[in-house]
Design an enzyme around this catalytic site. Sequence first.
Site, PDB file in Angstrom:
ATOM      1  N   ASN A   6       0.869  -1.181   0.000  1.00  0.00           N
ATOM      2  CA  ASN A   6       0.000   0.000   0.000  1.00  0.00           C
ATOM      3  C   ASN A   6       0.902   1.227   0.000  1.00  0.00           C
ATOM      4  O   ASN A   6       1.472   1.580   1.032  1.00  0.00           O
ATOM      5  CB  ASN A   6      -0.891  -0.042   1.259  1.00  0.00           C
ATOM      6  CG  ASN A   6      -1.711   1.225   1.425  1.00  0.00           C
ATOM      7  OD1 ASN A   6      -1.799   2.046   0.507  1.00  0.00           O
ATOM      8  ND2 ASN A   6      -2.310   1.393   2.597  1.00  0.00           N
ATOM      9  N   TRP A   7       1.022   1.835  -1.160  1.00  0.00           N
ATOM     10  CA  TRP A   7       1.947   2.978  -1.281  1.00  0.00           C
ATOM     11  C   TRP A   7       1.379   4.253  -0.658  1.00  0.00           C
ATOM     12  O   TRP A   7       2.076   5.259  -0.571  1.00  0.00           O
ATOM     13  CB  TRP A   7       2.279   3.221  -2.756  1.00  0.00           C
ATOM     14  CG  TRP A   7       3.081   2.132  -3.407  1.00  0.00           C
ATOM     15  CD1 TRP A   7       3.458   0.936  -2.858  1.00  0.00           C
ATOM     16  CD2 TRP A   7       3.608   2.135  -4.741  1.00  0.00           C
ATOM     17  NE1 TRP A   7       4.186   0.194  -3.761  1.00  0.00           N
ATOM     18  CE2 TRP A   7       4.287   0.910  -4.930  1.00  0.00           C
ATOM     19  CE3 TRP A   7       3.570   3.043  -5.806  1.00  0.00           C
ATOM     20  CZ2 TRP A   7       4.933   0.577  -6.133  1.00  0.00           C
ATOM     21  CZ3 TRP A   7       4.197   2.716  -7.007  1.00  0.00           C
ATOM     22  CH2 TRP A   7       4.871   1.499  -7.164  1.00  0.00           C
ATOM     23  N   LYS A   8       0.115   4.241  -0.311  1.00  0.00           N
ATOM     24  CA  LYS A   8      -0.564   5.422   0.255  1.00  0.00           C
ATOM     25  C   LYS A   8      -0.351   6.633  -0.657  1.00  0.00           C
ATOM     26  O   LYS A   8      -0.215   6.484  -1.872  1.00  0.00           O
ATOM     27  CB  LYS A   8      -0.082   5.679   1.682  1.00  0.00           C
ATOM     28  CG  LYS A   8      -0.183   4.446   2.563  1.00  0.00           C
ATOM     29  CD  LYS A   8      -0.053   4.748   4.029  1.00  0.00           C
ATOM     30  CE  LYS A   8      -0.027   3.450   4.802  1.00  0.00           C
ATOM     31  NZ  LYS A   8      -0.076   3.648   6.240  1.00  0.00           N
ATOM     32  N   HIS A  92      -9.629   1.068   4.885  1.00  0.00           N
ATOM     33  CA  HIS A  92      -8.360   1.256   5.603  1.00  0.00           C
ATOM     34  C   HIS A  92      -8.604   2.177   6.800  1.00  0.00           C
ATOM     35  O   HIS A  92      -9.427   3.092   6.731  1.00  0.00           O
ATOM     36  CB  HIS A  92      -7.317   1.869   4.655  1.00  0.00           C
ATOM     37  CG  HIS A  92      -5.936   1.849   5.224  1.00  0.00           C
ATOM     38  ND1 HIS A  92      -5.518   2.774   6.152  1.00  0.00           N
ATOM     39  CD2 HIS A  92      -4.892   1.007   5.028  1.00  0.00           C
ATOM     40  CE1 HIS A  92      -4.264   2.493   6.490  1.00  0.00           C
ATOM     41  NE2 HIS A  92      -3.867   1.435   5.828  1.00  0.00           N
ATOM     42  N   GLU A  94      -7.020   4.592   7.943  1.00  0.00           N
ATOM     43  CA  GLU A  94      -6.830   6.019   7.666  1.00  0.00           C
ATOM     44  C   GLU A  94      -8.090   6.607   7.038  1.00  0.00           C
ATOM     45  O   GLU A  94      -8.438   7.765   7.284  1.00  0.00           O
ATOM     46  CB  GLU A  94      -5.598   6.217   6.768  1.00  0.00           C
ATOM     47  CG  GLU A  94      -4.311   5.982   7.559  1.00  0.00           C
ATOM     48  CD  GLU A  94      -3.119   5.541   6.729  1.00  0.00           C
ATOM     49  OE1 GLU A  94      -3.147   5.644   5.488  1.00  0.00           O
ATOM     50  OE2 GLU A  94      -2.139   5.073   7.343  1.00  0.00           O
ATOM     51  N   GLU A 162      -5.433  -5.049  10.607  1.00  0.00           N
ATOM     52  CA  GLU A 162      -4.428  -4.018  10.813  1.00  0.00           C
ATOM     53  C   GLU A 162      -4.739  -3.268  12.107  1.00  0.00           C
ATOM     54  O   GLU A 162      -5.544  -2.318  12.098  1.00  0.00           O
ATOM     55  CB  GLU A 162      -4.443  -3.024   9.649  1.00  0.00           C
ATOM     56  CG  GLU A 162      -4.177  -3.647   8.307  1.00  0.00           C
ATOM     57  CD  GLU A 162      -3.623  -2.632   7.326  1.00  0.00           C
ATOM     58  OE1 GLU A 162      -2.507  -2.844   6.853  1.00  0.00           O
ATOM     59  OE2 GLU A 162      -4.287  -1.618   7.072  1.00  0.00           O
ATOM     60  N   GLY A 168       2.150   2.280  10.804  1.00  0.00           N
ATOM     61  CA  GLY A 168       3.084   3.387  10.655  1.00  0.00           C
ATOM     62  C   GLY A 168       3.748   3.811  11.956  1.00  0.00           C
ATOM     63  O   GLY A 168       4.355   4.879  12.036  1.00  0.00           O
ATOM     64  N   SER A 208       3.254  -2.104  10.440  1.00  0.00           N
ATOM     65  CA  SER A 208       4.706  -2.091  10.659  1.00  0.00           C
ATOM     66  C   SER A 208       5.373  -3.432  10.355  1.00  0.00           C
ATOM     67  O   SER A 208       6.334  -3.809  11.030  1.00  0.00           O
ATOM     68  CB  SER A 208       5.036  -1.619  12.081  1.00  0.00           C
ATOM     69  OG  SER A 208       4.578  -0.286  12.262  1.00  0.00           O
ATOM     70  N   GLY A 230       4.740   1.361   4.858  1.00  0.00           N
ATOM     71  CA  GLY A 230       6.067   1.977   4.749  1.00  0.00           C
ATOM     72  C   GLY A 230       7.112   1.139   4.032  1.00  0.00           C
ATOM     73  O   GLY A 230       7.811   1.630   3.133  1.00  0.00           O
TER      74      GLY A 230
END
Length: 253
Positions: A6-8, A92, A94, A162, A168, A208, A230
């Site tokens: 997931n490159w966000k 997600h 976020e 998650e 993160g 992470s 990440g």
Amino acid sequence: MLIAGNWKMNTDAATASELARDVLAAIGDAGDVQVALCPPFVHLGTVGSVVQGTPLRLGAQNMHSEEKGAFTGEISAPMLASVGCHYVILGHSERRQQYGETNALVNAKVRQALAHGLSPIVCVGESLSDRKAGRQNKVVGSQVLEALAGVRDVARLVIAYEPVWAIGTGRTATPQEADKMHAWIRSLLSRMWQGTVAKRVPLLYGGSMKPSNALDLLRQWDVDGGLIGGASLMADSFAAIVRAGQKAVATAF
Ligand code: PEP
């Protein structure tokens, strides 16, 4: 085993193309490990052209719950399918936290994604305060049940556990904590869909994950892969996690 990156909201056109090429060069054919890259919407075409004809699959990070219409700035499931997306990350944390996505909205998106042949990666996970209060099973349980309510077609479904406190932050769930939650999710799926189908839904861990902890997490019984934030932005790290996945598959009993 599925390892998805997931490159966000990272990379520009040039670095997205470079990262996809570097990942492809570092991984090649990962055999029993399915690898997916989920770049930002605007780079789906670029990354799609790099992975086309390779074992790597393309995924998006979100989509709208409606098929089309007056939703300025939004992206639909058929649009994603038409540019070669196989996966779409939905719900997600976020998006839940920053854009107010509810389980009901995630459910509408999951149905929409499945209706258009996409494979939804449905994210669930508890906050730190939920875990501290011992509410993690209750919270994750209602996320799973509500996000998947009425869903019949589970063949293409993927779930990612998650824990919000691990995303993160550099803090990871222990392999035992992850496996315990995955077993709980698996038991809920078995209740929703009897028989073997529930056993086949891949359950990814995310939060992470990095080369140093990937193998211990991926070799857990109910951990079928990883959703990587990440560490997916560095081809070497991502490739090392994929290799850990290969090792976990090879040593599974
Ligand atoms: C994620 O956002 O899906 C994620 C797992 O991020 P990170 O690996 O950076 O914790």
